[in-house]
Each structure stands twice: as C-alpha cells, then as structure tokens.
Design a protein around this motif. Sequence first.
Motif, PDB file in Angstrom:
ATOM      1  N   ASP A   1       0.717  -1.227  -0.060  1.00  0.00           N
ATOM      2  CA  ASP A   1      -0.028   0.036   0.058  1.00  0.00           C
ATOM      3  C   ASP A   1       0.934   1.305   0.010  1.00  0.00           C
ATOM      4  OD1 ASP A   1      -2.111  -1.638   0.030  1.00  0.00           O
ATOM      5  OD2 ASP A   1      -2.393  -1.841   2.142  1.00  0.00           O
ATOM      6  N   PHE A   2       1.969   1.136   0.801  1.00  0.00           N
ATOM      7  CA  PHE A   2       2.886   2.363   0.976  1.00  0.00           C
ATOM      8  C   PHE A   2       3.334   2.719  -0.537  1.00  0.00           C
ATOM      9  CE2 PHE A   2       7.255   3.858   1.995  1.00  0.00           C
ATOM     10  CZ  PHE A   2       6.922   4.939   2.502  1.00  0.00           C
ATOM     11  N   VAL A   3       3.741   1.737  -1.179  1.00  0.00           N
ATOM     12  CA  VAL A   3       4.477   2.148  -2.644  1.00  0.00           C
ATOM     13  C   VAL A   3       3.398   2.498  -3.572  1.00  0.00           C
ATOM     14  CG1 VAL A   3       5.548   1.134  -4.571  1.00  0.00           C
ATOM     15  CG2 VAL A   3       6.234   0.729  -2.154  1.00  0.00           C
ATOM     16  N   THR A   4       2.184   1.731  -3.616  1.00  0.00           N
ATOM     17  CA  THR A   4       0.960   1.926  -4.511  1.00  0.00           C
ATOM     18  C   THR A   4       0.361   3.205  -4.245  1.00  0.00           C
ATOM     19  OG1 THR A   4       0.413  -0.329  -4.476  1.00  0.00           O
ATOM     20  CG2 THR A   4      -1.217   0.852  -5.245  1.00  0.00           C
ATOM     21  N   TRP A   5       0.193   3.835  -3.149  1.00  0.00           N
ATOM     22  CA  TRP A   5      -0.208   5.066  -2.964  1.00  0.00           C
ATOM     23  C   TRP A   5       0.823   6.132  -3.635  1.00  0.00           C
ATOM     24  CZ3 TRP A   5      -3.090   6.501   2.165  1.00  0.00           C
ATOM     25  CH2 TRP A   5      -4.138   5.558   2.352  1.00  0.00           C
ATOM     26  N   GLN A   6       2.130   6.016  -3.209  1.00  0.00           N
ATOM     27  CA  GLN A   6       3.149   6.771  -3.887  1.00  0.00           C
ATOM     28  C   GLN A   6       3.203   6.787  -5.545  1.00  0.00           C
ATOM     29  OE1 GLN A   6       6.579   7.515  -1.119  1.00  0.00           O
ATOM     30  NE2 GLN A   6       5.634   5.523  -0.558  1.00  0.00           N
ATOM     31  N   LEU A   7       2.905   5.766  -6.001  1.00  0.00           N
ATOM     32  CA  LEU A   7       3.195   5.536  -7.422  1.00  0.00           C
ATOM     33  C   LEU A   7       1.640   5.927  -8.090  1.00  0.00           C
ATOM     34  CD1 LEU A   7       4.703   2.062  -8.292  1.00  0.00           C
ATOM     35  CD2 LEU A   7       5.761   4.457  -8.620  1.00  0.00           C
ATOM     36  N   ALA A   8       0.643   5.824  -7.435  1.00  0.00           N
ATOM     37  CA  ALA A   8      -0.614   5.767  -8.133  1.00  0.00           C
ATOM     38  C   ALA A   8      -1.841   6.449  -7.470  1.00  0.00           C
ATOM     39  CB  ALA A   8      -0.894   4.633  -8.833  1.00  0.00           C
ATOM     40  N   GLY A   9      -1.528   6.758  -6.300  1.00  0.00           N
ATOM     41  CA  GLY A   9      -2.717   7.430  -5.381  1.00  0.00           C
ATOM     42  C   GLY A   9      -3.788   8.262  -5.916  1.00  0.00           C
ATOM     43  N   ASP A  10      -3.417   8.966  -7.099  1.00  0.00           N
ATOM     44  CA  ASP A  10      -4.311   9.659  -7.696  1.00  0.00           C
ATOM     45  C   ASP A  10      -5.091   8.883  -8.612  1.00  0.00           C
ATOM     46  OD1 ASP A  10      -1.742   9.421  -9.108  1.00  0.00           O
ATOM     47  OD2 ASP A  10      -2.539  10.634 -10.775  1.00  0.00           O
ATOM     48  N   LEU A  11      -4.716   7.610  -8.851  1.00  0.00           N
ATOM     49  CA  LEU A  11      -5.564   6.938  -9.807  1.00  0.00           C
ATOM     50  C   LEU A  11      -6.473   5.769  -9.018  1.00  0.00           C
ATOM     51  CD1 LEU A  11      -2.838   6.345 -12.567  1.00  0.00           C
ATOM     52  CD2 LEU A  11      -4.514   8.000 -12.733  1.00  0.00           C
ATOM     53  N   MET A  12      -6.096   5.747  -7.791  1.00  0.00           N
ATOM     54  CA  MET A  12      -7.062   4.660  -7.197  1.00  0.00           C
ATOM     55  C   MET A  12      -8.580   5.130  -6.921  1.00  0.00           C
ATOM     56  SD  MET A  12      -4.443   4.016  -4.059  1.00  0.00           S
ATOM     57  CE  MET A  12      -5.082   2.287  -3.592  1.00  0.00           C
TER      58      MET A  12
ATOM     59  N   ALA B   1       0.320  11.513  -1.121  1.00  0.00           N
ATOM     60  CA  ALA B   1       1.498  10.477  -1.065  1.00  0.00           C
ATOM     61  C   ALA B   1       2.143  10.260  -2.501  1.00  0.00           C
ATOM     62  CB  ALA B   1       0.622   9.021  -1.019  1.00  0.00           C
ATOM     63  N   THR B   2       1.291  10.923  -3.856  1.00  0.00           N
ATOM     64  CA  THR B   2       2.018  11.018  -5.079  1.00  0.00           C
ATOM     65  C   THR B   2       3.164  11.891  -5.146  1.00  0.00           C
ATOM     66  OG1 THR B   2       0.517  12.332  -6.071  1.00  0.00           O
ATOM     67  CG2 THR B   2      -0.373   9.870  -5.905  1.00  0.00           C
ATOM     68  N   GLY B   3       3.205  12.728  -4.169  1.00  0.00           N
ATOM     69  CA  GLY B   3       4.197  13.694  -3.874  1.00  0.00           C
ATOM     70  C   GLY B   3       5.552  12.927  -4.090  1.00  0.00           C
ATOM     71  N   PHE B   4       5.754  11.726  -3.786  1.00  0.00           N
ATOM     72  CA  PHE B   4       6.832  10.808  -4.185  1.00  0.00           C
ATOM     73  C   PHE B   4       7.627  11.162  -5.505  1.00  0.00           C
ATOM     74  CE2 PHE B   4       8.335   6.579  -5.880  1.00  0.00           C
ATOM     75  CZ  PHE B   4       9.333   6.367  -5.082  1.00  0.00           C
TER      76      PHE B   4
ATOM     77  N   LEU C   1       8.515   1.433 -20.146  1.00  0.00           N
ATOM     78  CA  LEU C   1       8.363   1.750 -18.779  1.00  0.00           C
ATOM     79  C   LEU C   1       8.087   3.284 -18.517  1.00  0.00           C
ATOM     80  CD1 LEU C   1       8.534   0.009 -16.192  1.00  0.00           C
ATOM     81  CD2 LEU C   1      10.984   0.227 -16.204  1.00  0.00           C
ATOM     82  N   PHE C   2       8.755   4.119 -19.345  1.00  0.00           N
ATOM     83  CA  PHE C   2       8.777   5.296 -19.397  1.00  0.00           C
ATOM     84  C   PHE C   2       7.495   6.130 -19.820  1.00  0.00           C
ATOM     85  CE2 PHE C   2       9.280   9.436 -21.979  1.00  0.00           C
ATOM     86  CZ  PHE C   2      10.441  10.266 -21.443  1.00  0.00           C
ATOM     87  N   ALA C   3       6.680   5.181 -20.564  1.00  0.00           N
ATOM     88  CA  ALA C   3       5.313   5.643 -20.862  1.00  0.00           C
ATOM     89  C   ALA C   3       4.362   5.792 -19.829  1.00  0.00           C
ATOM     90  CB  ALA C   3       4.886   4.603 -22.084  1.00  0.00           C
ATOM     91  N   PHE C   4       4.591   5.020 -18.725  1.00  0.00           N
ATOM     92  CA  PHE C   4       3.837   5.055 -17.515  1.00  0.00           C
ATOM     93  C   PHE C   4       3.857   6.370 -16.872  1.00  0.00           C
ATOM     94  CE2 PHE C   4       4.294   0.272 -17.407  1.00  0.00           C
ATOM     95  CZ  PHE C   4       3.193  -0.068 -17.487  1.00  0.00           C
ATOM     96  N   PHE C   5       4.976   6.993 -17.075  1.00  0.00           N
ATOM     97  CA  PHE C   5       5.135   8.393 -16.370  1.00  0.00           C
ATOM     98  C   PHE C   5       5.021   9.525 -17.256  1.00  0.00           C
ATOM     99  CE2 PHE C   5       7.724   5.265 -14.006  1.00  0.00           C
ATOM    100  CZ  PHE C   5       7.066   5.358 -12.638  1.00  0.00           C
ATOM    101  N   ASN C   6       4.760   9.191 -18.566  1.00  0.00           N
ATOM    102  CA  ASN C   6       4.823  10.266 -19.619  1.00  0.00           C
ATOM    103  C   ASN C   6       3.530  11.062 -19.834  1.00  0.00           C
ATOM    104  OD1 ASN C   6       6.217  11.685 -21.534  1.00  0.00           O
ATOM    105  ND2 ASN C   6       5.463  10.335 -23.272  1.00  0.00           N
ATOM    106  N   ASN C   7       2.552  10.593 -18.981  1.00  0.00           N
ATOM    107  CA  ASN C   7       1.120  11.045 -19.080  1.00  0.00           C
ATOM    108  C   ASN C   7       0.928  12.352 -18.180  1.00  0.00           C
ATOM    109  OD1 ASN C   7      -0.679  10.772 -21.343  1.00  0.00           O
ATOM    110  ND2 ASN C   7      -2.298  10.154 -19.830  1.00  0.00           N
TER     111      ASN C   7
ATOM    112  N   ASN D   1      -1.739   1.983 -16.818  1.00  0.00           N
ATOM    113  CA  ASN D   1      -1.337   3.197 -16.192  1.00  0.00           C
ATOM    114  C   ASN D   1      -0.541   3.078 -14.990  1.00  0.00           C
ATOM    115  OD1 ASN D   1      -3.246   2.260 -14.429  1.00  0.00           O
ATOM    116  ND2 ASN D   1      -4.822   3.665 -15.014  1.00  0.00           N
ATOM    117  N   ARG D   2      -0.147   3.965 -13.989  1.00  0.00           N
ATOM    118  CA  ARG D   2       0.665   3.580 -13.032  1.00  0.00           C
ATOM    119  C   ARG D   2       0.013   3.141 -12.045  1.00  0.00           C
ATOM    120  NH1 ARG D   2       0.329   8.577 -10.745  1.00  0.00           N
ATOM    121  NH2 ARG D   2      -0.569   9.556 -12.444  1.00  0.00           N
ATOM    122  N   LEU D   3      -1.247   2.491 -11.867  1.00  0.00           N
ATOM    123  CA  LEU D   3      -1.681   1.889 -10.837  1.00  0.00           C
ATOM    124  C   LEU D   3      -1.739   0.136 -11.508  1.00  0.00           C
ATOM    125  CD1 LEU D   3      -3.862   1.424  -8.403  1.00  0.00           C
ATOM    126  CD2 LEU D   3      -5.741   1.650  -9.979  1.00  0.00           C
TER     127      LEU D   3
END
Length: 754
Positions: A262-273, A283-286, A345-351, A442-444
């Motif tokens: 959960d700690f990592v998922t929130w940071q990677l994709a908290g906005d998409l949950m 958390a996505t400030g990470f 992999l870059f494409a996940f963060f390119n949006n 996507n990041r989620l």
Amino acid sequence: MQSCATSSANHSGSEAIPEVVSYNFDIRPILSDKCLACHGPDANKREAGLRLDMAESAYKALKEHPSAHALVPGKPELSEVFLRISSTDTAMMMPPPSSNLKLSAREIKLIEKWIQQGATYEKHWAFVAPKKPALPTVKETDWPKNEIDYFILQKQEEKGLKPNDEADKERLLKRLSFDLVGLPPSLQLMDSFLADKSANAYEKAVDQLLKNPAYGEKMALHWLDLARYADSHGYQDDGYRTQWPWRDWVIHAFNKNMHYNDFVTWQLAGDLMPNSTKEQLLATGFNRNHKITEEGGTIPEEYRTMYVTDRTDLLGKGLLGVTIECAHCHDHKYDPFPQKEYYQLFAFFNNVKEVGIESVIGGPDTYAKKPLMEICDEDIQSILSFVNKRDTNRLIVSVMGDLDTTRKTFLLKRGAYDAPGEEVQVGTPTAILPFNPSYPKNRLGLSKWMFDKKNPLTARVYVNHLWQEFFGKGIVKTSGDFGMQGDLPTHPALLDWLAVDFMEHGWDIKRLVKQMVTSATYRQSAVITPEKLATDPDNVLLARGPRYRIQAEFIKDLVLSSSGLLNPTIGGPSVKPYQPAGLWEGATSGRGLLSAYNQDHGSSLYRRGIYTLIKRTVPPPSMAIFDASNRDLCEVRRLKTNTPLQALVMLNDPTVLEASRVLAARLLQENSAVNDKISKAFRLIVSRQPNKKETELLTAYYEKELKKLTPASTERSLAVGEYLIPARIDKKKLAALMRVVTTIYNLEETITKS
C-alpha cells in the motif's frame, strides 16, 4: 584498508573450484565482467554477431567461422570460448589485450569445468521469482533465535566459524535504539532494561521502541534518500519548494505500519485509485520530488523529458534494484533490457499533466508546480491531521495527475528529447515479468505488476534495503543493482526466504524489522578476533555484530538528545540551523527565498536532523561531510567515509559546542560530585557506564582545565550558541565541564553503532 579488500570470496584466486559449477554464481559474473561488453545484449556494440548471455546464440555455429562453435557442451577442446580464453597467442586471445581485461587461471578453469559439465545456462537469479527454501540444518541448534539465524549459522559452520556471544546489554540497547528510532536510549530506558532480568527483556525493549513516534522519523530517512526529497527545486536558481507535507506523510505511514504494497502503491498511483482521497493524492508527491527548472530560456520539452526520465530511473534503481537507466540511450550492455523496453516503462510516467517550465523563480505561488494540491486548515482537522501546518498561509504541494488523453511515447534515439523513433506503448521488462494485459495501462497497473507474487524483484529489493539499514550492507551489497554487474547475494537462500515470508505476511514492514533485530545474528557482540579478521575481514559471514558510524542526521540527533536540547516535535516545515556564513550567498543567482541564508532561532535550532532544510546546490555542510545525500537523484546506499573533516565538525560545530555547554550547565546545577556528573554525561552520550580509568582521565582533565582557564578564555568558550546561560552559575566550572563533555562527544565510540 579492509574496505579495499574484495567483498566476495567467490572471486578469490585461491578458492577451490566447486564440484558443480553454477552458471549464475560462478560463470555469469565472469562473462559479465570480461565478455558481455562486446558479446552481450547491446546489439550495436556486439562483435562477430556472438551473444554469450543467451544459450541459443552461444551454441550455434559462429557467423564468421560456420564450422566452429563458441560453446560445445561437454567438449571444451571444441569450444572457441575456451580455446580463445586459454590461448597465449595475442592474435587469438580473448578478451583481446587491447581491452586491458584478462581472465585469471581460476576463471579459465571454472569455464572449462562448466563446459565439461554441459555448459548449462540459467536465468539470472534475480529475475527468477523467489521460492521459500527449507531451513538449513545446523549443528549448534541452541543458538538460533529465529529463522534468519539458521541460514547465517549454516554458512559460518561451512567455513569453520562460530558466532560471537551476544553483546552486553548496554551496547546492544544503544545499537537497537539507533536502529529503530535514530536516537540514543534515555537513562530511564537504560535503567529499566538493565534491571529487567526476564527472558523477554530484549523483546520488550524492541516493542517499546517500535511504538515510539521517533520510529517513523528514523525509517523515513532512508526513504527520503531513495525518493530524492529536498526543499528546493534544484538547477541554477534552486528556489524554495513546500514539499514537506509529503515528508510528514511518510513519517506517519511508517508509524501506523502501512504495509509496503500500500505504501508504494499510494506513492506511485494514489491519484488513480478508486475514490482517491486527499491523503492518497499527497502520497504521490513521491514522484514530484525531482528537480524542476525555473530558469528562463530553457526548452520546455527537454526538461519535461528529464522529469519523466528521473521517475523511470527511480523506479528501476529504488524499487526494482536494476540499472534500467543504462537503457535510456541504447540497449543495456549487460542486462536483458532493450532500449524499447526502457521507453515502454517511461510511458507509464509520460502522461503527467506537467510542463517543462511552469514559472520562473518567484513567490509562494511557485513553491509547488502543477499538478498540485492545496492543503487547507479543514484538511488538517480531518484527513491530513498528521501534517504539521503551523500557520494560516496557503500551503501547496506538487503531486501527480494525468492528462485526460494519452500522450504518445516514442523511443528516443540516443536518449535525445528531439529525436523520436518508433512509437511505444506501456510495458515492463519481459526479463523481469511481462506486463499482465488485464492490468490497467497506467501507473496503477504498474503498481499491480510490481506487487504481483511472480515479480522476482520487489520483495527482494526492499528486504535487502532493510537488511542494509540494520547490518550496514545488504545481502546483495549493490542494493541498487541486482543485475549482471551487481554483487551476488552472500546468502541467497536467506534473501529468498525473507522475501517470500515478507509477501506471505502481507508486506508487513514492522514485522520484518522486528524479525531482523530479534535475531541472534543481530544481537552478536561486535568484538573482532584476529582469527575472524583474517578469515572474514568484511564480515560477509556475519560471525560478529555490525559496527559502523551512525548517519549524519543521527549524529546531530544524538548531540541534541543527550544534552536535553532536542525539540521532539514531529513534522512541519524544514529548518535552518547554524551554518557557516556566506555559503548560500556565494552560490546563488541572487533570486528567490533561498538566495541568502537566514538562520532560524529558538526551538527551530534544535529539531532533528531529518528536518534540516536541504538546498540542492548547497546542501547542509556538516551533514555532507558525514556522507548525507544531497538528494539530487535517487540514492539507496550512502557512502561511509572517514575523513579529518569529520573530526573538525565534532570539535567546532556550534551545535556540538552549544550542546556541550547546555549539558554541562544542567549537570552543574545537580547536587552531585564532579566524577558523578562526568559519569552521567558519559552515560547520556555514549550510552554506557564509563569504567574507572575513563572516569579518572576525564576528571583529571576537568581539574586541569579548571586551573588553566582565564576569565577571557572562559567567556570565549561560553559565547557559542543562542541557548541562555543560567544566571547564577560558576562560569569557570561551566567552561571546564563543557570541555569534558565536548571530549566525550568526540570519542569514536560515541558516533559508532557497535
């Protein structure tokens, strides 16, 4: 000089050739070091069309000599690889003399025996999902305290070593306290632990420290390094940013024992949950901690591409433990990562809904960049109660947020932002684990891929990070590189057991921490005998306890805590403690809030080291001297250097001198003998009782200084720091005792975890 020794016994020239040669542990490291630059995954640099990291390529007829084969299983005399590496003819020899690479006699014998045994290839150990091995059988069955110890003891018994006895209670408690809360144990905790004779006294101390809110601060420090957290945007102007509420969230997450998935998922994709909350968004400030330019005249797309690259590289190094960044400009030279997969992999963060430059350096509206969130007072009263917002000013934080439509991603030729090649879709390195098409693209979905039980890296990498935190180095020493060029695990079965156990118990971080610190391995004395130093100079086999200097921030915390100056407030904006004059002013564009250093005053001077403001272009000097990260990029392992500058910091830093004066004043106000005051200071600082000789030396030093001090030298000594001197105190005695306390702070043992 011990650090210069080779870390892995596997590469020692004198070691016997194993009965069964392992491709992963014996052969692959040789090929990776000596052969794969020319005969590896990078098609552009491949010589003679030969690829030695894949069996099908190595077994087939050579492109330039169709009648010959690089490898003929079972027949080294027909294998060109063996014939070339064993040749003395410089025209035939491989690697060629011009490469300045050469195989040792042992390496040649290993390859010969491997070919004789069938030249069997194996998938790289780190790219195979871990399986939980059975616990090894050991002779000393009464030593292990939990499962970890069976794996450690088995290796020791193989090498004829015995583990050390358990450390004495004082040193063990100091080690535990620094590892769990980053602070020395209080006198009360020391007294209660020493008095507790029950069988579970140590476990009770562990539980008490795990409940301490300072645990979250200690655990957060490594994560801030990994996430490249800083209080400035970086680049030339290096303006102020208000990203600190994300730091408050990290501390809060560790304290409430948020599980790692959960700690990592929130940071990677908290906005998409689904039904995302403001806490998940924070958390996505990470992924917005990276450097952001505020300089006019820059090319926006160039910098936007750099931001996406930074996130991709962080995912590789920090969370997956691979050097994926090496595939940014071309196929990876050693690991099976084509350049195309890097950009998938870059494409996940390119949006992300961001631009390369949003504004030039300015006022409060520039302290975060879009996408951003605003934290209002109502949030502080409810869902974001852990954020230490102290005023009614507008508070903004950079967070993640995607575009409504998908931005196209292209492979960038040579990694250049303005040289797009073929279009790519989101994807993950197939050598690690192909991306499941049922996951959202996507990041989620990326996070779901990371925490798929078949992912071979996620659990291993974090377990290794925690092991490194408590034992000084990871089971894999190169904690950011589990690939072909990384070190092999010293205890592969233990790493796999811990990784699977971590997953089986829901990625529970506190449980894993407790598992490590309650092991007999962790509790050993750090005393080293000449025999153990000769057999295992780098303590690879862990037949003694870890011993190394504590981290920069905890040195400051030790000084403040032991003197009674520490302000224990958790969270809030970063602070500006004492710092030599002119450092910021000498390296600034002259614009923005951070162009001049305006030191804080009062209780802000005495905050923990984790809250010291980090300006990327001029990081805090005393911390930098003790190897703190400048937070430019993801860092998973700090250097441990030993330089004269460190001694000069401990002798001259105003924080150390002020703490010495304040502690001396408090002791002088107690109704006790001089030697008792010195003993108490020693306990507070070193976390143990001084022996008779130490007390006598320090008391004699006090008496000597008392005779030597003049009124002028007394005033000079006491002039350091802003904390007030008590009105009615003997200043000469204060200066003399202050020098004794400073001496104790300057003991090597004081700042060493042993």
